[in-house]
Design a protein around this motif. Sequence first.
Motif, PDB file in Angstrom:
ATOM      1  N   GLU A   9      41.258  51.536  36.896  1.00 32.09           N
ATOM      2  CA  GLU A   9      41.339  52.932  36.444  1.00 32.09           C
ATOM      3  C   GLU A   9      39.968  53.486  36.059  1.00 32.09           C
ATOM      4  O   GLU A   9      39.802  54.694  35.911  1.00 32.09           O
ATOM      5  CB  GLU A   9      42.288  53.036  35.245  1.00 32.09           C
ATOM      6  CG  GLU A   9      43.698  52.559  35.518  1.00 32.09           C
ATOM      7  CD  GLU A   9      44.442  53.469  36.483  1.00 32.09           C
ATOM      8  OE1 GLU A   9      44.032  54.640  36.628  1.00 32.09           O
ATOM      9  OE2 GLU A   9      45.427  53.010  37.089  1.00 32.09           O
ATOM     10  N   LEU A  10      38.997  52.586  35.886  1.00 33.77           N
ATOM     11  CA  LEU A  10      37.659  52.993  35.436  1.00 33.77           C
ATOM     12  C   LEU A  10      36.626  52.940  36.555  1.00 33.77           C
ATOM     13  O   LEU A  10      35.454  53.224  36.334  1.00 33.77           O
ATOM     14  CB  LEU A  10      37.204  52.072  34.283  1.00 33.77           C
ATOM     15  CG  LEU A  10      38.132  52.029  33.066  1.00 33.77           C
ATOM     16  CD1 LEU A  10      37.777  50.850  32.169  1.00 33.77           C
ATOM     17  CD2 LEU A  10      38.054  53.325  32.289  1.00 33.77           C
ATOM     18  N   LEU A  11      37.061  52.572  37.757  1.00 33.71           N
ATOM     19  CA  LEU A  11      36.144  52.402  38.881  1.00 33.71           C
ATOM     20  C   LEU A  11      35.992  53.706  39.650  1.00 33.71           C
ATOM     21  O   LEU A  11      36.983  54.360  39.992  1.00 33.71           O
ATOM     22  CB  LEU A  11      36.663  51.306  39.812  1.00 33.71           C
ATOM     23  CG  LEU A  11      35.782  50.922  41.006  1.00 33.71           C
ATOM     24  CD1 LEU A  11      34.449  50.366  40.544  1.00 33.71           C
ATOM     25  CD2 LEU A  11      36.512  49.911  41.893  1.00 33.71           C
ATOM     26  N   ALA A  12      34.745  54.076  39.928  1.00 31.93           N
ATOM     27  CA  ALA A  12      34.474  55.284  40.721  1.00 31.93           C
ATOM     28  C   ALA A  12      35.096  55.154  42.104  1.00 31.93           C
ATOM     29  O   ALA A  12      35.280  54.047  42.630  1.00 31.93           O
ATOM     30  CB  ALA A  12      32.970  55.503  40.834  1.00 31.93           C
ATOM     31  N   GLU A  13      35.396  56.287  42.702  1.00 33.14           N
ATOM     32  CA  GLU A  13      36.067  56.300  43.997  1.00 33.14           C
ATOM     33  C   GLU A  13      35.283  55.520  45.043  1.00 33.14           C
ATOM     34  O   GLU A  13      35.858  54.823  45.888  1.00 33.14           O
ATOM     35  CB  GLU A  13      36.285  57.742  44.462  1.00 33.14           C
ATOM     36  CG  GLU A  13      37.199  57.875  45.662  1.00 33.14           C
ATOM     37  CD  GLU A  13      38.614  57.394  45.382  1.00 33.14           C
ATOM     38  OE1 GLU A  13      39.224  56.832  46.312  1.00 33.14           O
ATOM     39  OE2 GLU A  13      39.104  57.581  44.245  1.00 33.14           O
ATOM     40  N   ASP A  14      33.948  55.633  45.015  1.00 34.87           N
ATOM     41  CA  ASP A  14      33.117  54.914  45.983  1.00 34.87           C
ATOM     42  C   ASP A  14      32.446  53.702  45.342  1.00 34.87           C
ATOM     43  O   ASP A  14      31.452  53.189  45.838  1.00 34.87           O
ATOM     44  CB  ASP A  14      32.051  55.846  46.569  1.00 34.87           C
ATOM     45  CG  ASP A  14      31.075  56.356  45.502  1.00 34.87           C
ATOM     46  OD1 ASP A  14      31.388  56.238  44.291  1.00 34.87           O
ATOM     47  OD2 ASP A  14      30.006  56.866  45.879  1.00 34.87           O
ATOM     48  N   GLY A  15      33.019  53.240  44.217  1.00 41.48           N
ATOM     49  CA  GLY A  15      32.421  52.125  43.484  1.00 41.48           C
ATOM     50  C   GLY A  15      32.835  50.774  44.042  1.00 41.48           C
ATOM     51  O   GLY A  15      33.595  50.665  44.999  1.00 41.48           O
ATOM     52  N   ILE A  16      32.320  49.710  43.401  1.00 44.66           N
ATOM     53  CA  ILE A  16      32.659  48.343  43.797  1.00 44.66           C
ATOM     54  C   ILE A  16      33.055  47.536  42.561  1.00 44.66           C
ATOM     55  O   ILE A  16      32.497  47.728  41.484  1.00 44.66           O
ATOM     56  CB  ILE A  16      31.494  47.632  44.526  1.00 44.66           C
ATOM     57  CG1 ILE A  16      30.202  47.630  43.680  1.00 44.66           C
ATOM     58  CG2 ILE A  16      31.251  48.256  45.891  1.00 44.66           C
ATOM     59  CD1 ILE A  16      29.061  46.826  44.286  1.00 44.66           C
ATOM     60  N   MET A  17      34.037  46.662  42.749  1.00 46.16           N
ATOM     61  CA  MET A  17      34.418  45.709  41.710  1.00 46.16           C
ATOM     62  C   MET A  17      34.006  44.326  42.188  1.00 46.16           C
ATOM     63  O   MET A  17      34.390  43.902  43.278  1.00 46.16           O
ATOM     64  CB  MET A  17      35.914  45.757  41.418  1.00 46.16           C
ATOM     65  CG  MET A  17      36.319  44.896  40.217  1.00 46.16           C
ATOM     66  SD  MET A  17      38.095  45.013  39.797  1.00 46.16           S
ATOM     67  CE  MET A  17      38.188  46.707  39.196  1.00 46.16           C
ATOM     68  N   VAL A  18      33.226  43.644  41.374  1.00 40.34           N
ATOM     69  CA  VAL A  18      32.632  42.362  41.753  1.00 40.34           C
ATOM     70  C   VAL A  18      33.292  41.246  40.965  1.00 40.34           C
ATOM     71  O   VAL A  18      33.272  41.252  39.730  1.00 40.34           O
ATOM     72  CB  VAL A  18      31.113  42.361  41.501  1.00 40.34           C
ATOM     73  CG1 VAL A  18      30.477  41.090  42.060  1.00 40.34           C
ATOM     74  CG2 VAL A  18      30.460  43.602  42.102  1.00 40.34           C
ATOM     75  N   SER A  19      33.856  40.276  41.653  1.00 42.94           N
ATOM     76  CA  SER A  19      34.507  39.140  41.005  1.00 42.94           C
ATOM     77  C   SER A  19      33.456  38.112  40.603  1.00 42.94           C
ATOM     78  O   SER A  19      32.855  37.448  41.444  1.00 42.94           O
ATOM     79  CB  SER A  19      35.521  38.491  41.953  1.00 42.94           C
ATOM     80  OG  SER A  19      36.003  37.277  41.407  1.00 42.94           O
ATOM     81  N   ILE A  20      33.236  37.993  39.283  1.00 46.93           N
ATOM     82  CA  ILE A  20      32.299  36.990  38.745  1.00 46.93           C
ATOM     83  C   ILE A  20      33.163  35.880  38.158  1.00 46.93           C
ATOM     84  O   ILE A  20      33.261  35.709  36.943  1.00 46.93           O
ATOM     85  CB  ILE A  20      31.387  37.607  37.656  1.00 46.93           C
ATOM     86  CG1 ILE A  20      30.755  38.912  38.132  1.00 46.93           C
ATOM     87  CG2 ILE A  20      30.324  36.611  37.207  1.00 46.93           C
ATOM     88  CD1 ILE A  20      29.687  38.746  39.192  1.00 46.93           C
ATOM     89  N   GLN A  21      33.830  35.115  39.027  1.00 44.16           N
ATOM     90  CA  GLN A  21      34.880  34.214  38.558  1.00 44.16           C
ATOM     91  C   GLN A  21      34.901  32.900  39.333  1.00 44.16           C
ATOM     92  O   GLN A  21      34.329  32.792  40.417  1.00 44.16           O
ATOM     93  CB  GLN A  21      36.246  34.902  38.721  1.00 44.16           C
ATOM     94  CG  GLN A  21      36.385  36.194  37.918  1.00 44.16           C
ATOM     95  CD  GLN A  21      37.646  36.931  38.302  1.00 44.16           C
ATOM     96  OE1 GLN A  21      37.711  37.594  39.331  1.00 44.16           O
ATOM     97  NE2 GLN A  21      38.670  36.801  37.468  1.00 44.16           N
ATOM     98  N   ASN A  22      35.599  31.932  38.747  1.00 40.20           N
ATOM     99  CA  ASN A  22      35.840  30.654  39.403  1.00 40.20           C
ATOM    100  C   ASN A  22      37.198  30.673  40.094  1.00 40.20           C
ATOM    101  O   ASN A  22      38.079  31.458  39.734  1.00 40.20           O
ATOM    102  CB  ASN A  22      35.854  29.515  38.378  1.00 40.20           C
ATOM    103  CG  ASN A  22      34.469  29.215  37.842  1.00 40.20           C
ATOM    104  OD1 ASN A  22      33.478  29.359  38.533  1.00 40.20           O
ATOM    105  ND2 ASN A  22      34.410  28.796  36.587  1.00 40.20           N
ATOM    106  N   GLY A  23      37.373  29.800  41.048  1.00 41.40           N
ATOM    107  CA  GLY A  23      38.693  29.542  41.577  1.00 41.40           C
ATOM    108  C   GLY A  23      39.105  30.416  42.747  1.00 41.40           C
ATOM    109  O   GLY A  23      38.388  31.317  43.176  1.00 41.40           O
TER     110      GLY A  23
END
Length: 329
Positions: free
Chosen positions: A99-113
């Motif tokens: 809900e907080l990500l810009a329309e042309d934004g990116i979400m980056v998974s900084i995770q294990n597994g």
Amino acid sequence: MNESQSPTYLIYGAGAIGSVLGGFLHKINRSVTFAGRGSHLLAIKEQGLRITGIWGEHLVPPEEIDILSDPLNREKRYSTILLSVKSKDTETAAREAAELLAEDGIMVSIQNGLGNWETIARLVGEKRTVGARVIFGAEIPVPGLAKVTVNADDVLLGEPFCPVNRALLQTLKDDLRLSGIPARAVSKEEIWSALWGKVLYNCSLNPLGAILEVPYGRLGENEETRMIIRGIIEEIFLVCQALKVPLPYKGADDYYRFLLETQLPPTRDHRASMLQDILAKRKTEIEALNGAISRLARENEIPTPYNDLLTLLIKFKEKRESQGPGPQG
């Protein structure tokens, strides 16, 4: 992202790794907002964020700390969200952060597994999903302090499904490097290979170190634990073969030697994160690691007794710690 605009970063899950990434991006005057919970977030809000360890000493003063006070306030959108939560929290966190990500934004998974990238893509779309392989270690000795303990390789960034906003991805890579965190952008094939390479490392050492309550170095020194590690690795390679996962190793024997000779020595004193979670009465990431291997193996009719057993033992240990000690004989 417009060429004249600077990225806005949201660290969604300001634990040890998230705090280091956010603190270093702040160091180069990027706009950084932290989201998290618990005593660590309260401490950095009141006292500032201190970072120490192998990458030097840094301080973000409290007056410069920007905390996401209300996740439901969706007026501000962020161009780049770094999702740095445990795998068990991916679904909830990614749904909130979407809900907080810009329309042309990116979400980056900084995770294990395994499974995190697919979950994020389902919630924000494949065109806004970036996978990362983060292989530096950090811990929070006391609230408000993040300590970088080890760095095994560069942070890798890649597009696991399809092209994303390339300007944002390039800027993230450049910003990390400028801040002092080694980073590279890699191909789709390389980022998947890197993810599975880290899964191999984590599955081989993390649960075993947690069950036996010894640092990683002890596992490599003992003949019996080396036999277990070899069995874990052989099973994972069978799963990778069935799924046609590309790996940068010739086979199980090749990776086994690489683990013992190259990966283990610099992390010989490292304590398993699963053990730290169990002692803190938190759920571990076993379901996204050895548990995920067992599930994929069952779907492909591959026996994985080593990974099955480790998964069950970690689950027992989780329950025992959360319920307290049993009656004494």
